[in-house]
Design a protein around this motif. Sequence first.
Motif, PDB file in Angstrom:
ATOM      1  N   MET A   1       1.516   4.969   1.256  1.00 43.31           N
ATOM      2  CA  MET A   1       1.216   5.898   2.331  1.00 43.31           C
ATOM      3  C   MET A   1       1.601   7.289   1.853  1.00 43.31           C
ATOM      4  O   MET A   1       2.734   7.526   1.434  1.00 43.31           O
ATOM      5  CB  MET A   1       1.974   5.526   3.605  1.00 43.31           C
ATOM      6  CG  MET A   1       1.611   4.161   4.151  1.00 43.31           C
ATOM      7  SD  MET A   1       2.225   3.857   5.843  1.00 43.31           S
ATOM      8  CE  MET A   1       1.101   4.901   6.809  1.00 43.31           C
TER       9      MET A   1
ATOM     10  N   CYS B   1       5.840   6.567   1.909  1.00 37.81           N
ATOM     11  CA  CYS B   1       6.458   5.254   2.079  1.00 37.81           C
ATOM     12  C   CYS B   1       5.490   4.162   1.631  1.00 37.81           C
ATOM     13  O   CYS B   1       4.346   4.444   1.257  1.00 37.81           O
ATOM     14  CB  CYS B   1       6.863   5.035   3.534  1.00 37.81           C
ATOM     15  SG  CYS B   1       5.477   4.741   4.663  1.00 37.81           S
TER      16      CYS B   1
ATOM     17  N   HIS C   1       3.618   0.474   2.736  1.00 37.33           N
ATOM     18  CA  HIS C   1       3.164  -0.357   3.858  1.00 37.33           C
ATOM     19  C   HIS C   1       2.935  -1.745   3.276  1.00 37.33           C
ATOM     20  O   HIS C   1       2.198  -1.907   2.300  1.00 37.33           O
ATOM     21  CB  HIS C   1       1.864   0.227   4.417  1.00 37.33           C
ATOM     22  CG  HIS C   1       1.237  -0.596   5.511  1.00 37.33           C
ATOM     23  ND1 HIS C   1       0.579  -1.777   5.275  1.00 37.33           N
ATOM     24  CD2 HIS C   1       1.168  -0.380   6.858  1.00 37.33           C
ATOM     25  CE1 HIS C   1       0.119  -2.262   6.425  1.00 37.33           C
ATOM     26  NE2 HIS C   1       0.463  -1.424   7.397  1.00 37.33           N
ATOM     27  N   ARG C   2       3.599  -2.752   3.850  1.00 38.91           N
ATOM     28  CA  ARG C   2       3.467  -4.111   3.312  1.00 38.91           C
ATOM     29  C   ARG C   2       2.966  -5.078   4.379  1.00 38.91           C
ATOM     30  O   ARG C   2       3.395  -5.016   5.530  1.00 38.91           O
ATOM     31  CB  ARG C   2       4.813  -4.591   2.751  1.00 38.91           C
ATOM     32  CG  ARG C   2       5.208  -3.897   1.453  1.00 38.91           C
ATOM     33  CD  ARG C   2       6.603  -4.254   0.995  1.00 38.91           C
ATOM     34  NE  ARG C   2       7.626  -3.616   1.821  1.00 38.91           N
ATOM     35  CZ  ARG C   2       8.934  -3.624   1.537  1.00 38.91           C
ATOM     36  NH1 ARG C   2       9.362  -4.253   0.464  1.00 38.91           N
ATOM     37  NH2 ARG C   2       9.790  -3.023   2.329  1.00 38.91           N
TER      38      ARG C   2
ATOM     39  N   ARG D   1       4.088  -7.083   9.209  1.00 35.90           N
ATOM     40  CA  ARG D   1       3.770  -5.803   8.565  1.00 35.90           C
ATOM     41  C   ARG D   1       4.951  -4.854   8.735  1.00 35.90           C
ATOM     42  O   ARG D   1       5.533  -4.759   9.819  1.00 35.90           O
ATOM     43  CB  ARG D   1       2.521  -5.170   9.177  1.00 35.90           C
ATOM     44  CG  ARG D   1       1.268  -5.961   8.937  1.00 35.90           C
ATOM     45  CD  ARG D   1       0.039  -5.196   9.344  1.00 35.90           C
ATOM     46  NE  ARG D   1      -0.104  -5.051  10.780  1.00 35.90           N
ATOM     47  CZ  ARG D   1      -1.160  -4.532  11.372  1.00 35.90           C
ATOM     48  NH1 ARG D   1      -2.173  -4.085  10.648  1.00 35.90           N
ATOM     49  NH2 ARG D   1      -1.234  -4.443  12.679  1.00 35.90           N
ATOM     50  N   LYS D   2       5.286  -4.130   7.666  1.00 38.35           N
ATOM     51  CA  LYS D   2       6.389  -3.175   7.728  1.00 38.35           C
ATOM     52  C   LYS D   2       6.060  -1.929   6.917  1.00 38.35           C
ATOM     53  O   LYS D   2       5.358  -2.009   5.893  1.00 38.35           O
ATOM     54  CB  LYS D   2       7.687  -3.792   7.188  1.00 38.35           C
ATOM     55  CG  LYS D   2       8.338  -4.810   8.106  1.00 38.35           C
ATOM     56  CD  LYS D   2       9.718  -5.174   7.576  1.00 38.35           C
ATOM     57  CE  LYS D   2      10.445  -6.111   8.519  1.00 38.35           C
ATOM     58  NZ  LYS D   2      11.841  -6.348   8.072  1.00 38.35           N
ATOM     59  N   MET D   3       6.596  -0.804   7.378  1.00 30.82           N
ATOM     60  CA  MET D   3       6.494   0.454   6.637  1.00 30.82           C
ATOM     61  C   MET D   3       7.907   0.941   6.344  1.00 30.82           C
ATOM     62  O   MET D   3       8.779   0.875   7.223  1.00 30.82           O
ATOM     63  CB  MET D   3       5.721   1.486   7.462  1.00 30.82           C
ATOM     64  CG  MET D   3       4.263   1.139   7.650  1.00 30.82           C
ATOM     65  SD  MET D   3       3.397   2.222   8.826  1.00 30.82           S
ATOM     66  CE  MET D   3       3.922   1.501  10.392  1.00 30.82           C
TER      67      MET D   3
ATOM     68  N   GLY E   1      -1.349   3.017   9.894  1.00 35.57           N
ATOM     69  CA  GLY E   1      -0.332   1.974   9.901  1.00 35.57           C
ATOM     70  C   GLY E   1       0.044   1.463  11.276  1.00 35.57           C
ATOM     71  O   GLY E   1       0.445   0.319  11.430  1.00 35.57           O
ATOM     72  N   SER E   2      -0.060   2.305  12.286  1.00 34.60           N
ATOM     73  CA  SER E   2       0.286   1.918  13.652  1.00 34.60           C
ATOM     74  C   SER E   2      -0.301   2.944  14.610  1.00 34.60           C
ATOM     75  O   SER E   2      -0.666   4.054  14.206  1.00 34.60           O
ATOM     76  CB  SER E   2       1.805   1.845  13.834  1.00 34.60           C
ATOM     77  OG  SER E   2       2.381   3.131  13.693  1.00 34.60           O
TER      78      SER E   2
ATOM     79  N   SER F   1       7.005   6.675   7.739  1.00 33.16           N
ATOM     80  CA  SER F   1       5.567   6.935   7.625  1.00 33.16           C
ATOM     81  C   SER F   1       5.151   8.203   8.361  1.00 33.16           C
ATOM     82  O   SER F   1       3.951   8.470   8.489  1.00 33.16           O
ATOM     83  CB  SER F   1       4.782   5.744   8.183  1.00 33.16           C
ATOM     84  OG  SER F   1       5.056   5.585   9.573  1.00 33.16           O
TER      85      SER F   1
ATOM     86  N   SER G   1       0.828  -1.208   0.000  1.00 28.03           N
ATOM     87  CA  SER G   1       0.000   0.000   0.000  1.00 28.03           C
ATOM     88  C   SER G   1       0.858   1.252   0.000  1.00 28.03           C
ATOM     89  O   SER G   1       1.949   1.273   0.578  1.00 28.03           O
ATOM     90  CB  SER G   1      -0.912   0.013   1.228  1.00 28.03           C
ATOM     91  OG  SER G   1      -1.734  -1.136   1.261  1.00 28.03           O
TER      92      SER G   1
ATOM     93  N   ILE H   1      -2.491   5.604   4.726  1.00 26.85           N
ATOM     94  CA  ILE H   1      -3.008   4.936   3.529  1.00 26.85           C
ATOM     95  C   ILE H   1      -4.404   5.500   3.279  1.00 26.85           C
ATOM     96  O   ILE H   1      -5.300   5.370   4.122  1.00 26.85           O
ATOM     97  CB  ILE H   1      -3.086   3.414   3.721  1.00 26.85           C
ATOM     98  CG1 ILE H   1      -1.725   2.851   4.138  1.00 26.85           C
ATOM     99  CG2 ILE H   1      -3.563   2.736   2.432  1.00 26.85           C
ATOM    100  CD1 ILE H   1      -1.771   1.397   4.581  1.00 26.85           C
TER     101      ILE H   1
END
Length: 376
Positions: A220, A229, A231-232, A250-252, A309-310, A256, A218, A261
């Motif tokens: 961001m 960035c 987002h996976r 999950r990682k960005m 994302g977080s 971010s 995705s 997103i």
Amino acid sequence: MSKDGVTPAELSTRLADEIESVCAALGLKFRRSTGWLRCHSPWTLKKAPKLDVDVSQKPGRWKCWETGKEGDALGLVGCLLTAQPDMRTHAARLEGIRWARDRYGLAGGDFDRAAWKASVEAARVRAQEAKKKAEADAKRNRGIAEAVWINADALRPTSRASDGTVIPGCDGARYLEARGIDLAQLGRLPRAIRFSPAETWKDPRGETPDHTGPALVSAMTRADGTFACIHRIWIDPTRPGEKAPLDPPRKMWPSSHGAAIRLWRGDGALSEGDAEKRGKSGPLVVCEGVEDGLSIALMTPEYRVHAAGSLSGMMSYEPPACASEIIVAADNDWTTPTAMGQLARAVARLKDTGKPVRVARSPVGKDFNDLLRGLE
């Protein structure tokens, strides 16, 4: 300022120039990340690294995600010495100054002012050079990340042929479908989310072998529309609706900060820019993850939906001008003092925009995806 004319700002500049060795000298446990030292918060003693110390763009600057406190290199030294996460306390400031003066041999009677000034200036120049390099690296990394997203495939939902035969969607679409998210029911696919059949996951600690597998990818972006960035989410195609057994799955990357997103445009399907130009505003929901955000879009398609994302990402998230109100979709498992504190600070920050802000929680399960799926 001391009698010899050495200022706290000069001490902080010198400490920032040597921040990694300073942290090591104070016994701070850390691992290196891109431009940062990721540390365990020494004043809360949590297992997960929650203290970030910048070693590239603004060397010496730090932020504690446990407490929300932040500051400069001198403040960090004082906080570590006094075990108090607030550099503004008198005790922390004095301890930091005392330790720094001792480190640079300023406690004795001999003092070469010219040599000291030269060392501070050299440190300042190195910091400027580091900032320029960090900015260039960040720009390059954003370009690489955007290329990864562009080169990923569009989501392909499960469909039926004219004879009724089921045509399986891509692994990414089937992951979402297994979590109760009917992409066909949305009516239009979220453009920010794409799919890659082979994304490489790397362990920054080097303790786990690399993994290559399917992932949702995705974009961001920030409120001004610029790409920030990717987002996976790595998924397990053998277990419907499950993420790959990775830590974390999950990682960005690369950063971010201030981004989200853009999952759903809400009533009218207008972009944020067009909505602002036409004077069209509406409710905005900001949540943590893709799955939660798409679930909210299915249940309330008239709302604009963003995923930060977080939880920590919500603390830097910048809402668009077209939001008439901001609804923070909180997870029900954000029950620790740390999570509750972060949520409170994120809400307070969003209220500073002058827009109405409220918190919403699913009446069942962990989040709104559990509600969509009917889980308790």
